[in-house]
Design an enzyme around this catalytic site. Structure first.
Site, PDB file in Angstrom:
ATOM      1  CB  ALA A   1     -64.060 -23.435  26.290  1.00 37.22           C
TER       2      ALA A   1
ATOM      3  N   GLY B   1     -59.107 -24.806  27.222  1.00 38.46           N
ATOM      4  CA  GLY B   1     -59.363 -25.855  26.234  1.00 38.46           C
ATOM      5  C   GLY B   1     -58.272 -25.938  25.172  1.00 38.46           C
TER       6      GLY B   1
ATOM      7  CD  GLU C   1     -58.982 -28.634  29.331  1.00 38.25           C
ATOM      8  OE1 GLU C   1     -59.632 -27.731  28.764  1.00 38.25           O
ATOM      9  OE2 GLU C   1     -59.416 -29.270  30.296  1.00 38.25           O
TER      10      GLU C   1
ATOM     11  CD  GLU D   1     -59.588 -24.258  32.165  1.00 32.37           C
ATOM     12  OE1 GLU D   1     -58.532 -24.040  32.799  1.00 32.37           O
ATOM     13  OE2 GLU D   1     -59.613 -24.882  31.090  1.00 32.37           O
TER      14      GLU D   1
HETATM   15  N1  COA Z   1     -63.434 -17.070  24.389  1.00 33.58           N
HETATM   16  C1  COA Z   1     -64.039 -16.146  23.628  1.00 33.58           C
HETATM   17  N2  COA Z   1     -63.394 -15.091  23.108  1.00 33.58           N
HETATM   18  C2  COA Z   1     -62.075 -14.972  23.395  1.00 33.58           C
HETATM   19  C3  COA Z   1     -61.384 -15.907  24.177  1.00 33.58           C
HETATM   20  C4  COA Z   1     -62.112 -17.011  24.683  1.00 33.58           C
HETATM   21  N3  COA Z   1     -61.547 -17.980  25.420  1.00 33.58           N
HETATM   22  N4  COA Z   1     -60.086 -15.517  24.281  1.00 33.58           N
HETATM   23  C5  COA Z   1     -59.991 -14.384  23.567  1.00 33.58           C
HETATM   24  N5  COA Z   1     -61.186 -14.056  23.035  1.00 33.58           N
HETATM   25  C6  COA Z   1     -61.501 -12.893  22.187  1.00 33.58           C
HETATM   26  C7  COA Z   1     -61.565 -11.612  22.997  1.00 33.58           C
HETATM   27  O1  COA Z   1     -62.814 -11.454  23.613  1.00 33.58           O
HETATM   28  C8  COA Z   1     -61.320 -10.588  21.893  1.00 33.58           C
HETATM   29  O2  COA Z   1     -62.499 -10.437  21.167  1.00 33.58           O
HETATM   30  P1  COA Z   1     -63.025  -8.937  20.801  1.00 33.58           P
HETATM   31  O3  COA Z   1     -61.905  -8.344  19.957  1.00 33.58           O
HETATM   32  O4  COA Z   1     -64.276  -9.159  20.011  1.00 33.58           O
HETATM   33  O5  COA Z   1     -63.196  -8.225  22.082  1.00 33.58           O
HETATM   34  C9  COA Z   1     -60.322 -11.297  20.993  1.00 33.58           C
HETATM   35  O6  COA Z   1     -60.464 -12.682  21.255  1.00 33.58           O
HETATM   36  C10 COA Z   1     -58.894 -10.908  21.263  1.00 33.58           C
HETATM   37  O7  COA Z   1     -58.608 -11.165  22.630  1.00 33.58           O
HETATM   38  P2  COA Z   1     -58.006 -10.042  23.627  1.00 33.58           P
HETATM   39  O8  COA Z   1     -58.391 -10.425  25.017  1.00 33.58           O
HETATM   40  O9  COA Z   1     -58.379  -8.677  23.159  1.00 33.58           O
HETATM   41  O10 COA Z   1     -56.437 -10.268  23.378  1.00 33.58           O
HETATM   42  P3  COA Z   1     -55.256  -9.920  24.385  1.00 33.58           P
HETATM   43  O11 COA Z   1     -54.004 -10.092  23.598  1.00 33.58           O
HETATM   44  O12 COA Z   1     -55.504  -8.649  25.083  1.00 33.58           O
HETATM   45  O13 COA Z   1     -55.338 -11.097  25.529  1.00 33.58           O
HETATM   46  C11 COA Z   1     -55.529 -13.373  26.299  1.00 33.58           C
HETATM   47  C12 COA Z   1     -55.075 -12.439  25.163  1.00 33.58           C
HETATM   48  C13 COA Z   1     -55.376 -14.794  25.808  1.00 33.58           C
HETATM   49  C14 COA Z   1     -54.650 -13.148  27.546  1.00 33.58           C
HETATM   50  C15 COA Z   1     -57.009 -13.066  26.667  1.00 33.58           C
HETATM   51  O14 COA Z   1     -57.765 -13.030  25.453  1.00 33.58           O
HETATM   52  C16 COA Z   1     -57.649 -14.078  27.568  1.00 33.58           C
HETATM   53  O15 COA Z   1     -57.369 -14.077  28.755  1.00 33.58           O
HETATM   54  N6  COA Z   1     -58.522 -14.962  27.024  1.00 33.58           N
HETATM   55  C17 COA Z   1     -59.246 -15.917  27.784  1.00 33.58           C
HETATM   56  C18 COA Z   1     -58.387 -17.079  28.186  1.00 33.58           C
HETATM   57  C19 COA Z   1     -59.167 -18.061  29.045  1.00 33.58           C
HETATM   58  O16 COA Z   1     -59.592 -17.747  30.154  1.00 33.58           O
HETATM   59  N7  COA Z   1     -59.345 -19.270  28.503  1.00 33.58           N
HETATM   60  C20 COA Z   1     -60.018 -20.321  29.205  1.00 33.58           C
HETATM   61  C21 COA Z   1     -61.435 -20.399  28.845  1.00 33.58           C
HETATM   62  S1  COA Z   1     -62.182 -21.778  29.689  1.00 33.58           S
END
Ligand code: COA
Length: 259
Positions: free
Chosen positions: A65, A110, A113, A133
């Protein structure tokens, strides 16, 4: 309809692509609404027999999400937020047509999911699954606490949900979370090839299989067998059943029409 989700269609297979690669296809409200609209359209389109759901870009299926939207939720709106996600994912599960997730990268929160609401998951060897989460101080809200234990069993589901740890594709395969693993380069071609084999089957029988198998997780054996007999009898009344059996006797390929 906005372009956060795109769709193409060929040979009875619709490919729906989550299209926010710069945000790792994070599921915001706009994207969920677009996905729901595409799902409604394929549900009623008789020329679509199978759906493949994937993410654009090389990195993510969906990284969950959208956290910036999530951050704004409170105790009241959070319920509506979860219910919207659940409604879209339930639509996938009850679409009446096979939906295959082609998981091309991160499938987190999400995104995991969403993949679990699909009927099968084919993953790239680079895919990573998880329910992180807990690290945000919340719990999965788009069905993760319910579908993950059904797919992999309670202990493994709790390990993933409580730790928030990610799982690689081969580990996901070993616990039954994914059906198949391909190299990232092969994922789409192999998934589409499989989808096309399903598209050649009798559509009403595909729907009937989904209906009967889905009831298995939700009911007693006796009730499930009752449903199976009734759905079986429904397929016996179709033209495709006559065509399938006739084609077998005549030693030719059946041409199913979905009637
Ligand atoms: N919601 C909103 N934006 C997200 C996102 C999410 N769930 N996951 C990634 N993004 C965005 C980042 O903020 C970044 O945006 P920016 O370039 O404007 O800063 C872009 O996507 C790239 O992500 P980034 O974190 O730089 O990539 P990475 O390769 O370093 O890391 C992940 C990848 C997946 C490990 C990391 O993005 C992450 O942990 N995301 C969240 C996962 C999460 O907690 N999901 C559950 C949500 S309920």
């Amino acid at each position: 309809m906005n372009d956060t989700v795109t769709m193409t269609q060929l040979d009875g297979v619709a490919v729906i692509t989550l299209n926010r690669p710069e945000k790792l296809n994070a599921l915001n409200t706009e994207l969920l609404s677009a996905l729901e609209a595409h799902l409604f359209s394929v549900q009623t389109d008789r020329s679509v027999r199978v759906v493949v759901l994937t993410g654009s870009g090389p990195k993510a299926f969906a990284a969950g999400a959208d956290i910036s939207e999530l951050h704004a939720q409170d105790g009241y709106s959070g319920r509506l937020y979860a219910e919207k996600g659940q409604r879209v994912l339930n639509l996938i599960e009850r679409l009446g047509k096979p939906v295959i997730a082609a998981v091309n990268g991160f499938a987190l929160g999400g995104g995991c999911e969403l993949s679990m609401a699909c009927h099968m998951r084919f993953a790239a060897d680079t895919a990573r699954f998880g329910q992180p989460e807990i690290n945000l101080g919340i719990i999965p809200g788009f069905g993760g606490t319910q579908r993950l234990p059904r797919l992999v069993g309670t202990p493994k589901a709790l390990e993933l949900i409580l730790s928030g740890d990610m799982l690689g594709a081969s580990d996901a395969l070993s616990i039954g979370l994914v059906n198949r693993v391909y190299s990232a380069n092969e994922l789409m071609d192999s998934t589409l090839a499989f989808a096309r084999t399903l598209a050649d089957k009798a559509p009403l029988a595909l729907t009937a299989c989904l209906e009967a198998v889905q009831i298995a997780g939700d009911t007693s054996l006796l009730e499930g067998l009752h449903v199976e007999a009734s759905v079986f009898s429904r397929t016996c009344g179709t033209s495709d059943f006559k065509e399938g059996t006739r084609a077998f006797v005549e030693k030719r390929q059946a041409a199913f029409t979905g009637t």
